[in-house]
Design a protein around this motif. Sequence first.
Motif, short mmCIF file in Angstrom:
data_model
loop_
_atom_site.label_atom_id
_atom_site.label_comp_id
_atom_site.label_asym_id
_atom_site.label_seq_id
_atom_site.Cartn_x
_atom_site.Cartn_y
_atom_site.Cartn_z
N GLU A 201 0.84 -1.20 0.00
CA GLU A 201 0.00 0.00 0.00
C GLU A 201 0.87 1.25 0.00
O GLU A 201 2.01 1.23 0.44
CB GLU A 201 -0.91 0.00 1.23
CG GLU A 201 -1.89 -1.17 1.27
CD GLU A 201 -2.74 -1.15 2.52
OE1 GLU A 201 -2.48 -0.29 3.41
OE2 GLU A 201 -3.66 -1.99 2.63
N GLY A 202 0.28 2.33 -0.50
CA GLY A 202 0.98 3.60 -0.51
C GLY A 202 1.58 3.94 -1.86
O GLY A 202 1.35 3.25 -2.87
N SER A 203 2.38 4.99 -1.88
CA SER A 203 3.06 5.41 -3.10
C SER A 203 4.13 4.41 -3.48
O SER A 203 4.54 3.58 -2.66
CB SER A 203 3.68 6.79 -2.88
OG SER A 203 4.69 6.72 -1.88
N LYS B 242 6.98 4.51 -1.08
CA LYS B 242 6.62 3.96 0.23
C LYS B 242 6.54 2.44 0.17
O LYS B 242 6.94 1.75 1.10
CB LYS B 242 5.28 4.54 0.68
CG LYS B 242 4.89 4.14 2.09
CD LYS B 242 3.60 4.82 2.52
CE LYS B 242 3.23 4.41 3.95
NZ LYS B 242 1.96 5.06 4.39
N ARG B 243 6.03 1.91 -0.94
CA ARG B 243 5.96 0.45 -1.10
C ARG B 243 7.36 -0.16 -1.13
O ARG B 243 7.63 -1.16 -0.47
CB ARG B 243 5.22 0.10 -2.40
CG ARG B 243 3.77 0.51 -2.43
CD ARG B 243 3.12 0.07 -3.72
NE ARG B 243 1.73 0.50 -3.81
CZ ARG B 243 0.88 0.12 -4.76
NH1 ARG B 243 1.30 -0.72 -5.71
NH2 ARG B 243 -0.35 0.57 -4.78
#
Length: 642
Positions: free
Chosen positions: A580-582, A585-586
């Motif tokens: 999950e996330g950008s 971030k992943r």
Amino acid sequence: GYNIQNLICFTTFTILITSSSEQDPHVDDGDENTERGNWASKREYILSTIGYAVGLGNIWRFPYLAYKNGGGAFLIPYFVMLVVTGIPLFFLESAFGQFCSQGPINVWRAVPLLQGVGIAMLMVTLIVSIYYNVIIAYSLYYMFASFQSPLPWSSCFSWADSNCSDTPTGASFHLQTCCLSADVLFSRAQMSNTLIKLLWLNGQMSLLLSRVALQRSSGLDETGPVVWHLALCLLLSTMFTAAALIRGIKSSGKVVYFTATFPYVVIVILLIRGLTLEGARDGIEFYIGSQSNLTKLTEAQVWKDAATQTFYSLSIGWGGVMTLASYNNFHNNMFRDSFVVTLTNAGTSVFAGFAIFSILGHMAHIYKMPVGEVVKEGFGLAFIAYPDALSKLPISPLWSTLFFFMLLTVGLDSQFAGIEVITTCLQDAFPKLFRSKHGLLTITTCSILYLLGLPCVTRAGIYWVTLIDQFVASWVLLILVLLEIAGVCYIYGGNRFIKDIEMMLGNKSFVFWLWWRVCWFFLSPCIIVAILVWSLMTFTPPSYGAVKFPDWGVALGWSMAVFILLWIPIIAVYKLMRAEGSPWKRLKSLCSPSEEWHPYLDIHRGERYSHKTMSYRILHTQCDFILFTLLTLSQSNIPVPH
């Protein structure tokens, strides 16, 4: 109160029943890890690891490399590479597996992005176990053939054709009997006397290997039927493996008391017998004696051979070292174990060379030939040159039986660890399904490997074995180990990994870790990159003797290598898509240890890893309390709110 007491008793009984059903029935009560089990003793772990590391390469490859690369001078680069690559990487893999008590797939909870590396290691072990089992079958066949007196390859018997000759004075020789493909006949006048003797020397043994044992076809294109005596030997070797692993490490740990020590008994017997033979001194001189050539140390090829032999001999990158270490107690001193295993492995290679060359020197003396003319490596040494030399000794069936029985036990030890890698990965991935069915899982795994090995015991089987050996058990492992070092030292963090090791061993000084940092961060990866680049630049299409592989066979070999390495990007992309996330971030989250990365048992997690499971413990405690309250209310006939 009565209902509550009944409820408590019922809940306790249910927990006991549930835990006992999930526990491996082969786990002993005294094991530290009551779910996965531990080695019954330190000796069993050491013997199993030595048996895994000491393989056929120590016997049929190291002596040849030493002879080819300057004799005794070769020991200098060999032990240098052992210190800067062998011991550090063996130590790294042992600590990695022991810390989390998991196999080569689940250890990558430390770096979830690289979990495909663990799957690739499993694939390598799976494919290599297929052909390794076939080599064990070869050893079984020759061991049974050694029960005859005289030995079948000591003279021309009913299995031979007109190309076989009992003396080197025959009119012609069939070069295909020396593992060459061309059906060319040479007359005695066309050859030097040395070449005539050399062809005759290996003629009978080559005939037996090609015509009788393998029933070898003309090439990979001609598969032919299954060679049934090899299929039966393959079945027998599979049964040996399954029987030894039926109770996991609890049974294999007992078997290695014999299989890991018996090869040393045979090597000592063969060495003593060899040293009493005329010409033995010449053989040892060619091995590491006065024939040593120190000028060879200026050649890069010598250092490359030393590094490659060290790397493959210790079975680094296969997943077996991590698997065997995962069954250790948490505070086991794997640092000391690494030295014991690696130095024993290196000493075995050197020691076996004396036994090999003393008898080869005797054979060269009998036929008045240079020792270099009779030296071979790989299959040529194990199934042609050395057995042929043993056939010239008094009581030759005894020495031949001992030799092939030694090859059998050496091969079985390595096969044990290979199968254990497969079953451990499956049990760690699906503990509820497989942990209580270890025996059934082992039998199923061995049965599948037997069926997959049947193509390797057809008339084209030796070509399949060669293809797998050259494409799977080669530079592919270099890539896996390079990613392993990068994942542990650069992504997970070398300093963090050192703190993990200190949780097991206790605190060490900065000076102590300085050498290991230098090896892990710089020396080992640089050497592996150099070997990898060299291997790819000097790659030549595989062949068996002079039999070239067809283009589709070479393409299939590359496909096997790609299939193994393809798991790395596939798993990485899959995990990136599930995160999950950008994108950044992943990627960052997958390069950080997961919540499941920690020592297996709570008592070993300390302050560094206790917070990782605190939220889960609170959640489980709350759920248990709610369930307990609801059950209590229902037993007390009190209305329960929806």
